[in-house]
Design a protein around this motif. Sequence first.
Motif, PDB file in Angstrom:
ATOM      1  N   ILE A   5      39.039  41.031  40.635  1.00  0.00           N
ATOM      2  CA  ILE A   5      40.053  41.261  39.617  1.00  0.00           C
ATOM      3  C   ILE A   5      39.650  42.488  38.816  1.00  0.00           C
ATOM      4  O   ILE A   5      38.512  42.624  38.403  1.00  0.00           O
ATOM      5  N   SER A   6      40.606  43.375  38.600  1.00  0.00           N
ATOM      6  CA  SER A   6      40.332  44.582  37.846  1.00  0.00           C
ATOM      7  C   SER A   6      40.488  44.306  36.355  1.00  0.00           C
ATOM      8  O   SER A   6      41.583  44.066  35.868  1.00  0.00           O
ATOM      9  N   VAL A   7      39.385  44.297  35.640  1.00  0.00           N
ATOM     10  CA  VAL A   7      39.403  44.089  34.191  1.00  0.00           C
ATOM     11  C   VAL A   7      38.507  45.126  33.546  1.00  0.00           C
ATOM     12  O   VAL A   7      37.603  45.650  34.165  1.00  0.00           O
ATOM     13  N   LYS A  45      39.247  37.002  27.460  1.00  0.00           N
ATOM     14  CA  LYS A  45      40.109  37.215  28.629  1.00  0.00           C
ATOM     15  C   LYS A  45      41.086  36.054  28.752  1.00  0.00           C
ATOM     16  O   LYS A  45      40.692  34.888  28.656  1.00  0.00           O
ATOM     17  N   ILE A  46      42.358  36.378  28.948  1.00  0.00           N
ATOM     18  CA  ILE A  46      43.399  35.381  29.181  1.00  0.00           C
ATOM     19  C   ILE A  46      43.968  35.652  30.568  1.00  0.00           C
ATOM     20  O   ILE A  46      44.609  36.681  30.788  1.00  0.00           O
ATOM     21  N   TYR A  47      43.707  34.742  31.503  1.00  0.00           N
ATOM     22  CA  TYR A  47      44.225  34.865  32.863  1.00  0.00           C
ATOM     23  C   TYR A  47      45.298  33.799  33.058  1.00  0.00           C
ATOM     24  O   TYR A  47      45.074  32.632  32.752  1.00  0.00           O
ATOM     25  N   TYR A  48      46.455  34.225  33.566  1.00  0.00           N
ATOM     26  CA  TYR A  48      47.535  33.268  33.796  1.00  0.00           C
ATOM     27  C   TYR A  48      48.152  33.483  35.166  1.00  0.00           C
ATOM     28  O   TYR A  48      48.106  34.584  35.713  1.00  0.00           O
ATOM     29  N   ASN A  49      48.708  32.404  35.704  1.00  0.00           N
ATOM     30  CA  ASN A  49      49.366  32.476  37.002  1.00  0.00           C
ATOM     31  C   ASN A  49      50.778  33.006  36.779  1.00  0.00           C
ATOM     32  O   ASN A  49      51.659  32.271  36.331  1.00  0.00           O
ATOM     33  N   LYS A  50      50.986  34.282  37.089  1.00  0.00           N
ATOM     34  CA  LYS A  50      52.263  34.916  36.777  1.00  0.00           C
ATOM     35  C   LYS A  50      53.399  34.464  37.690  1.00  0.00           C
ATOM     36  O   LYS A  50      54.559  34.738  37.403  1.00  0.00           O
ATOM     37  N   ILE A  96      47.911  36.922  37.224  1.00  0.00           N
ATOM     38  CA  ILE A  96      47.351  36.834  38.570  1.00  0.00           C
ATOM     39  C   ILE A  96      48.322  36.022  39.421  1.00  0.00           C
ATOM     40  O   ILE A  96      48.959  35.091  38.927  1.00  0.00           O
ATOM     41  N   CYS A  97      48.439  36.343  40.681  1.00  0.00           N
ATOM     42  CA  CYS A  97      49.431  35.705  41.553  1.00  0.00           C
ATOM     43  C   CYS A  97      49.016  34.341  42.085  1.00  0.00           C
ATOM     44  O   CYS A  97      49.830  33.643  42.675  1.00  0.00           O
ATOM     45  N   GLU A  98      47.786  33.961  41.911  1.00  0.00           N
ATOM     46  CA  GLU A  98      47.355  32.664  42.439  1.00  0.00           C
ATOM     47  C   GLU A  98      46.247  32.093  41.572  1.00  0.00           C
ATOM     48  O   GLU A  98      45.664  32.792  40.759  1.00  0.00           O
ATOM     49  N   GLY A  99      45.985  30.818  41.767  1.00  0.00           N
ATOM     50  CA  GLY A  99      44.888  30.173  41.053  1.00  0.00           C
ATOM     51  C   GLY A  99      45.368  29.069  40.141  1.00  0.00           C
ATOM     52  O   GLY A  99      46.411  29.168  39.514  1.00  0.00           O
ATOM     53  N   ASP A 100      44.574  28.006  40.086  1.00  0.00           N
ATOM     54  CA  ASP A 100      44.875  26.927  39.158  1.00  0.00           C
ATOM     55  C   ASP A 100      44.238  27.251  37.809  1.00  0.00           C
ATOM     56  O   ASP A 100      43.432  28.170  37.688  1.00  0.00           O
ATOM     57  N   PHE A 101      44.607  26.498  36.806  1.00  0.00           N
ATOM     58  CA  PHE A 101      44.171  26.810  35.446  1.00  0.00           C
ATOM     59  C   PHE A 101      42.653  26.717  35.273  1.00  0.00           C
ATOM     60  O   PHE A 101      42.073  27.483  34.513  1.00  0.00           O
ATOM     61  N   ILE A 102      41.999  25.820  36.002  1.00  0.00           N
ATOM     62  CA  ILE A 102      40.534  25.708  35.892  1.00  0.00           C
ATOM     63  C   ILE A 102      39.877  26.986  36.413  1.00  0.00           C
ATOM     64  O   ILE A 102      39.016  27.569  35.753  1.00  0.00           O
ATOM     65  N   ASN A 103      40.268  27.420  37.597  1.00  0.00           N
ATOM     66  CA  ASN A 103      39.688  28.648  38.156  1.00  0.00           C
ATOM     67  C   ASN A 103      40.024  29.863  37.302  1.00  0.00           C
ATOM     68  O   ASN A 103      39.170  30.729  37.090  1.00  0.00           O
ATOM     69  N   LEU A 104      41.255  29.938  36.819  1.00  0.00           N
ATOM     70  CA  LEU A 104      41.641  31.073  35.982  1.00  0.00           C
ATOM     71  C   LEU A 104      40.795  31.122  34.710  1.00  0.00           C
ATOM     72  O   LEU A 104      40.277  32.174  34.342  1.00  0.00           O
TER      73      LEU A 104
END
Length: 119
Positions: free
Chosen positions: A5-7, A14-19, A46-54
């Motif tokens: 992931i490019s950050v 960091k706030i990652y969400y499944n868009k 991000i296009c994939e991932g559950d909330f725990i992984n995000l």
Amino acid sequence: MANNISVTKKPSIKIYYNKKQIDELKFREIMLGIEEENVPYEVLGICEGDFINLGYNACNDSILGVGIGINKDFIILHYNKLEKDSPLFTIKTSSEKSIMRTLGQNAARLVIKKYFKEF
């Protein structure tokens, strides 16, 4: 860095969400809560991932060690000193705005080492 992931490497929460599952406007109150405590944050859809992984990836990508993961059902606040399956706080995405704002404030308070606000 998790999943290539490019950050940026500036100190921020960091706030990652499944868009694919939720729009950024749905959790705007979290960002407002962080802003109230004067802590920087960065949002990444991000296009994939559950909330725990995000959330886990977000806290590990954050120089501050604090991350938030969001999908259509849940929002977690995670800290890099905790186990992956043990986030600090978990709320529903359908929570009231005041609860979302408190989660954002508590994310910032984790960084600045202040007592958490009650939900």
